[in-house]
Design an enzyme around this catalytic site. Structure first.
Site, PDB file in Angstrom:
ATOM      1  N   CYS A  57      48.508   6.621   8.711  1.00  0.00           N
ATOM      2  CA  CYS A  57      47.505   5.576   8.902  1.00  0.00           C
ATOM      3  C   CYS A  57      48.049   4.566   9.926  1.00  0.00           C
ATOM      4  O   CYS A  57      49.168   4.069   9.766  1.00  0.00           O
ATOM      5  CB  CYS A  57      47.224   4.883   7.570  1.00  0.00           C
ATOM      6  SG  CYS A  57      46.232   3.392   7.763  1.00  0.00           S
TER       7      CYS A  57
ATOM      8  N   LYS B 268       6.139   5.783  30.306  1.00  0.00           N
ATOM      9  CA  LYS B 268       6.520   7.150  30.674  1.00  0.00           C
ATOM     10  C   LYS B 268       7.408   7.698  29.566  1.00  0.00           C
ATOM     11  O   LYS B 268       8.548   7.271  29.399  1.00  0.00           O
ATOM     12  CB  LYS B 268       7.253   7.165  32.015  1.00  0.00           C
ATOM     13  CG  LYS B 268       7.560   8.568  32.483  1.00  0.00           C
ATOM     14  CD  LYS B 268       8.069   8.565  33.916  1.00  0.00           C
ATOM     15  CE  LYS B 268       8.223   9.968  34.472  1.00  0.00           C
ATOM     16  NZ  LYS B 268       9.186  10.787  33.749  1.00  0.00           N
TER      17      LYS B 268
ATOM     18  N   GLU C 180       0.959   3.178  32.009  1.00  0.00           N
ATOM     19  CA  GLU C 180       1.276   3.832  30.730  1.00  0.00           C
ATOM     20  C   GLU C 180       2.789   3.946  30.584  1.00  0.00           C
ATOM     21  O   GLU C 180       3.475   4.129  31.589  1.00  0.00           O
ATOM     22  CB  GLU C 180       0.722   5.272  30.731  1.00  0.00           C
ATOM     23  CG  GLU C 180      -0.728   5.351  31.086  1.00  0.00           C
ATOM     24  CD  GLU C 180      -1.175   6.789  31.375  1.00  0.00           C
ATOM     25  OE1 GLU C 180      -0.381   7.735  31.207  1.00  0.00           O
ATOM     26  OE2 GLU C 180      -2.333   6.947  31.757  1.00  0.00           O
TER      27      GLU C 180
ATOM     28  N   CYS D 178      42.925   7.745   4.979  1.00  0.00           N
ATOM     29  CA  CYS D 178      44.128   7.107   4.468  1.00  0.00           C
ATOM     30  C   CYS D 178      43.847   6.885   2.989  1.00  0.00           C
ATOM     31  O   CYS D 178      42.849   6.258   2.637  1.00  0.00           O
ATOM     32  CB  CYS D 178      44.337   5.766   5.175  1.00  0.00           C
ATOM     33  SG  CYS D 178      45.446   4.674   4.266  1.00  0.00           S
TER      34      CYS D 178
ATOM     35  N   TYR E 149      -2.101  12.125  28.080  1.00  0.00           N
ATOM     36  CA  TYR E 149      -2.220  11.165  29.171  1.00  0.00           C
ATOM     37  C   TYR E 149      -3.064  11.625  30.351  1.00  0.00           C
ATOM     38  O   TYR E 149      -3.121  10.941  31.370  1.00  0.00           O
ATOM     39  CB  TYR E 149      -0.841  10.732  29.671  1.00  0.00           C
ATOM     40  CG  TYR E 149       0.066  11.869  30.092  1.00  0.00           C
ATOM     41  CD1 TYR E 149      -0.241  12.671  31.180  1.00  0.00           C
ATOM     42  CD2 TYR E 149       1.243  12.125  29.389  1.00  0.00           C
ATOM     43  CE1 TYR E 149       0.576  13.714  31.563  1.00  0.00           C
ATOM     44  CE2 TYR E 149       2.077  13.166  29.768  1.00  0.00           C
ATOM     45  CZ  TYR E 149       1.740  13.956  30.847  1.00  0.00           C
ATOM     46  OH  TYR E 149       2.558  14.987  31.222  1.00  0.00           O
TER      47      TYR E 149
ATOM     48  N   CYS F 273      48.690   1.063   7.714  1.00  0.00           N
ATOM     49  CA  CYS F 273      49.679   0.922   6.643  1.00  0.00           C
ATOM     50  C   CYS F 273      50.802   1.962   6.738  1.00  0.00           C
ATOM     51  O   CYS F 273      51.802   1.865   6.033  1.00  0.00           O
ATOM     52  CB  CYS F 273      49.009   1.001   5.271  1.00  0.00           C
ATOM     53  SG  CYS F 273      48.452   2.649   4.851  1.00  0.00           S
TER      54      CYS F 273
ATOM     55  N   CYS G 279      46.010  -0.214   1.331  1.00  0.00           N
ATOM     56  CA  CYS G 279      46.029  -0.316   2.806  1.00  0.00           C
ATOM     57  C   CYS G 279      45.246  -1.558   3.228  1.00  0.00           C
ATOM     58  O   CYS G 279      44.091  -1.747   2.831  1.00  0.00           O
ATOM     59  CB  CYS G 279      45.417   0.938   3.405  1.00  0.00           C
ATOM     60  SG  CYS G 279      45.154   0.829   5.186  1.00  0.00           S
TER      61      CYS G 279
ATOM     62  N   LYS H 226      10.770   3.674  37.266  1.00  0.00           N
ATOM     63  CA  LYS H 226      11.777   4.058  36.273  1.00  0.00           C
ATOM     64  C   LYS H 226      12.547   2.847  35.731  1.00  0.00           C
ATOM     65  O   LYS H 226      12.792   1.881  36.458  1.00  0.00           O
ATOM     66  CB  LYS H 226      12.784   5.036  36.907  1.00  0.00           C
ATOM     67  CG  LYS H 226      12.164   6.323  37.418  1.00  0.00           C
ATOM     68  CD  LYS H 226      11.670   7.216  36.306  1.00  0.00           C
ATOM     69  CE  LYS H 226      12.773   7.937  35.587  1.00  0.00           C
ATOM     70  NZ  LYS H 226      13.127   9.214  36.165  1.00  0.00           N
TER      71      LYS H 226
ATOM     72  N   ASP I 141       9.733  10.126  27.400  1.00  0.00           N
ATOM     73  CA  ASP I 141      10.816  11.014  27.777  1.00  0.00           C
ATOM     74  C   ASP I 141      10.802  12.243  26.875  1.00  0.00           C
ATOM     75  O   ASP I 141      11.557  12.356  25.923  1.00  0.00           O
ATOM     76  CB  ASP I 141      12.147  10.261  27.658  1.00  0.00           C
ATOM     77  CG  ASP I 141      13.235  10.975  28.421  1.00  0.00           C
ATOM     78  OD1 ASP I 141      12.924  11.920  29.159  1.00  0.00           O
ATOM     79  OD2 ASP I 141      14.409  10.585  28.274  1.00  0.00           O
TER      80      ASP I 141
END
Ligand code: IVH
Length: 687
Positions: free
Chosen positions: A429, A119, A117, A447, A248, A432, A452, A335, A121
């Site tokens: 910026c 696993k 199955e 900016c 499960y 520019c 620019c 895992k 989390d």
């Protein structure tokens, strides 16, 4: 007191029964019979009747998921059988050793059959059903005693308040036989059932957007969000969280079961949701193969899994094997590689986006996270850096989830040396040099220089991207060169490029230049919504562009529209209205649009509602189609009322597969999703 009419009682009972069944069809079998709207209508009708006739109150009514008064603290409860954890394995040889151990204890050379199955989390919970009714739900706690969280668990839609009595024939996605159509299973007197509560990626995204809208800190990951949601003293908060569950295993029960596989099938028949990727009756070698297949699919799943659980299938063998004080000897968790790793922040720099927003980005000591090298991670904005207190030189935990850009989860403060440097947003910026500003109440620093070059480059990249003009071959690097060489001063200039000009760029052969010139020519026929999206108006994403295109029908109508008119459109609102009107008010923008139209770009306006033959059907696309781009296929599906989703799940109706399909194909096959080709799609669309 009012006398209750028998018709009312019958109506209430019928609605409760029907809603109970529809919950089962939707959540457990993933095969609804009624639309969401129909379901909502029945729910409203039942709620209204129950309000009018409080005598008919029933704690197990489908309407009674929310409403328990808040608690001051959680009570604890002892699990009849301890909730153990699992031993971990990290390599194939750990798994082969596990199988050897099992056979040694059982003193057998025979092959052992396993069930495997995903696993999940999330968080383990135990639910107790007595005579089919959900009585109590608890957390795993320390494994011996858990906290009682019944009111919270009742708010989870995929948890049945009552077990299923008459089981319809199951369209079983599993190997092996289910119960036949006519058979009935007796409801157990007692069933302690265990499962994992989790939040999907989609649910997590929406939840964190809501957190930010309410000025609350976002959750670090779906698992934390699920844990925080489950441990609320006020269940009305839990009810607003997108919690889900997969079951499960069982604790004490009077069900007579022979194998783990039979246990899982029985749970599903009783209305308890089971993960569709479970495989049964397989050898240890097949389990190892399946681990690899599952690992490949992992990033396509709509929720996080951190491994695969391998369980001896035969329950009498499980009993013989027994448990240590911590974990059963009949199961092991294989895992996956972690999707989080620690690394160092070498530097922080700033990227300028299309709308001028400055995004700080961490340059990391390269690190392998779950199989991919990560070198950079987004730090989102100034507030996020401050909240997480991320400094240059810090050791940090980085995370990759699904397809999203890696991000820094937290700083490992114990690794600080004192030499770390605090990052400050630049005052100018970085591209520019103009002064940047951060408006009151906004997290973004911008900016605001419209000329620019960084913004221009990003605007052009957006203009030619998939959802917009979709110009094949006009990649990021090429856009940057064309801007730097002065060949593109606005996105309109794309249509005045020719093969000769393009060929002058680095790494551009005559053939590629010719191909790009053709792609530009081809892109000139464009639907109105895509055209609008391509313009890059703030707050006008693909979705809003579609709404505006549908409502205003032509560019002229939209150019003339007032803020009031746009605001009145469902799904628009004042922020969008102001942004659109401002955009079109500016002469420079109008001039750029004229230049685009002068180059023979032809906007296709929708003629009217087409037949919506694919209403509510969910498609996923994979591979290269015969002669449609994926975007064209997407548009055709959406025009007929269908939806296109990025990942395959049991909610997927069709997988549209072309040549060289990806791993979505095998996942779709596993889930029993119908697989179609381009020709079939076209047949479905032709009247
Ligand atoms: S069986 C005695 N099956 O993993 C065996 N656990 O480390 C009990 N988990 O606390 C667990 N998916 O929260 C089992 N398909 C699955 C699982 C699963 C996730 C979690 C569960 C448990 C932890 C064990």
């Amino acid at each position: 007191m009012k006398e209750i009419d028998a018709d009312i009682v019958n109506k209430v009972n019928a609605l409760r029964k029907a809603l109970h069944r529809h919950n089962y069809l939707y959540y457990v079998l993933d095969d609804p019979e009624v639309s969401d709207a129909e379901y909502d209508r029945m729910m409203l009708e039942l709620t209204a009747l129950e309000e009018a006739w409080p005598e008919l109150y029933d704690p197990d009514s489908p309407t009674s998921r929310v409403g328990a008064p808040p608690l001051s603290q959680f009570e604890t409860i002892a699990h009849s059988i301890p909730m153990l954890s699992l031993g971990n394995a990290f390599t194939d040889s750990d798994i082969i050793d596990f199988d050897h151990r099992v056979r040694k204890i059982l003193r057998t050379d025979d092959e052992i059959l396993y069930t495997v199955e995903p696993k999940l989390d999330g968080l383990a919970v135990e639910l107790v059903y007595e005579k089919g009714k959900l009585i109590v739900a608890s957390t795993r706690g320390d494994g011996i005693n858990g906290e009682v969280i019944t009111a919270n668990v009742r708010t989870i839609r995929s948890v049945p308040l009552l077990l299923q009595v008459n089981t319809p024939t199951l369209p079983s996605p599993f190997k092996g036989e289910g119960l036949g159509g006519g058979e009935k299973r007796n409801i157990p007197l007692r069933l302690e059932v265990r499962g994992e509560v989790f939040i999907s990626h989609e649910g997590f995204k929406i939840l964190n957007e809501e957190q930010l809208n309410q000025n609350l800190p976002p959750f670090a990951n779906p698992r934390n969000a699920a844990a925080g949601s489950l441990r609320q003293l006020d269940s009305s908060i839990t009810a607003k969280r997108p919690l889900e569950i997969f079951f499960y295993g069982v604790g004490v029960t009077d069900l007579r079961l022979k194998s783990h596989w039979e246990t899982l099938q029985t749970l599903q028949e009783l209305g308890l949701r089971i993960n569709p990727l479970i495989r049964s009756e397989i050898t240890i070698e097949e389990a190892v193969d399946y681990y690899k297949a599952l690992g490949d699919k992992r990033h396509l799943l709509p929720y996080d899994i951190d491994g695969m659980v391998i369980k001896v299938d035969d329950l009498s063998l499980q009993t013989k094997l027994g448990s240590t004080s911590r974990s059963p000897r009949w199961a092991i968790a294989y895992k996956f590689k972690a999707m989080q790793e620690t690394t160092r922040v070498l530097n922080i720099d700033v990227q300028v986006g299309r709308t001028g927003v400055l995004t700080p980005v961490a340059h990391l000591q390269p690190v392998n996270v779950g199989g991919a090298m990560v070198r950079r991670a987004t730090l989102h904005n100034e507030d996020e850096i401050e909240r997480k207190d991320i400094r240059i030189g810090d050791t940090v935990l980085v995370q990759r989830a699904g397809d999203v850009i890696p991000e820094v989860v937290k700083v490992i403060e114990s690794k600080r040396t004192g030499l770390e440097r605090i990052f400050h947003m630049p005052l100018n910026c970085p591209v520019c040099g103009s002064i940047v500003i951060r408006a009151k109440g906004e997290t973004a620093t911008r900016c605001i220089n419209a000329t620019c070059l960084a913004q221009l480059k990003e605007r052009i990249k957006h203009f030619s991207s998939k959802g917009a003009f979709d110009i094949d071959g006009l990649g990021d690097k090429l856009v940057e060169q064309l801007v730097d060489k002065g060949l593109l001063a606005s996105y309109a200039d794309i249509f005045y490029l020719d093969a000769v000009k393009i060929e002058g760029m680095e790494r551009m052969g005559a053939r590629s230049a010719e191909k790009l010139a053709c792609a530009i020519e081809k892109s000139k026929k464009i639907k109105f919504n895509r055209f609008l999206y391509a313009l890059g108006i703030r707050h006008v994403g693909e979705h809003v562009a579609k709404i505006l295109a549908r409502e205003f029908k032509s560019l002229d109508n939209l150019l003339d529209a007032t803020e009031k008119q746009i605001e009145a459109v469902e799904g628009a609102g004042s922020v969008i209205a102001e942004s659109v009107v401002n955009f079109f008010k500016q002469n420079t923008n109008r001039e750029v649009i004229s230049r685009i139209l002068d180059s023979n770009v032809c906007i296709l306006f929708q003629a009217g509602e087409k037949e919506r033959t694919l209403e509510d059907k969910v498609f996923v696309l994979t591979g290269t189609l015969e002669d449609l781009t994926r975007n064209q296929a997407k548009e055709m599906i959406e025009a007929a009322g269908g939806r296109v989703s990025g990942s395959v799940s049991r909610k997927t109706d069709y997988l549209l597969a072309g040549s060289s399909p990806g791993s979505k194909l095998s996942l779709a096959k596993d889930l029993g999703v119908e697989i179609i080709d381009q020709a079939t799609l076209q047949k479905m669309l032709s009247p």
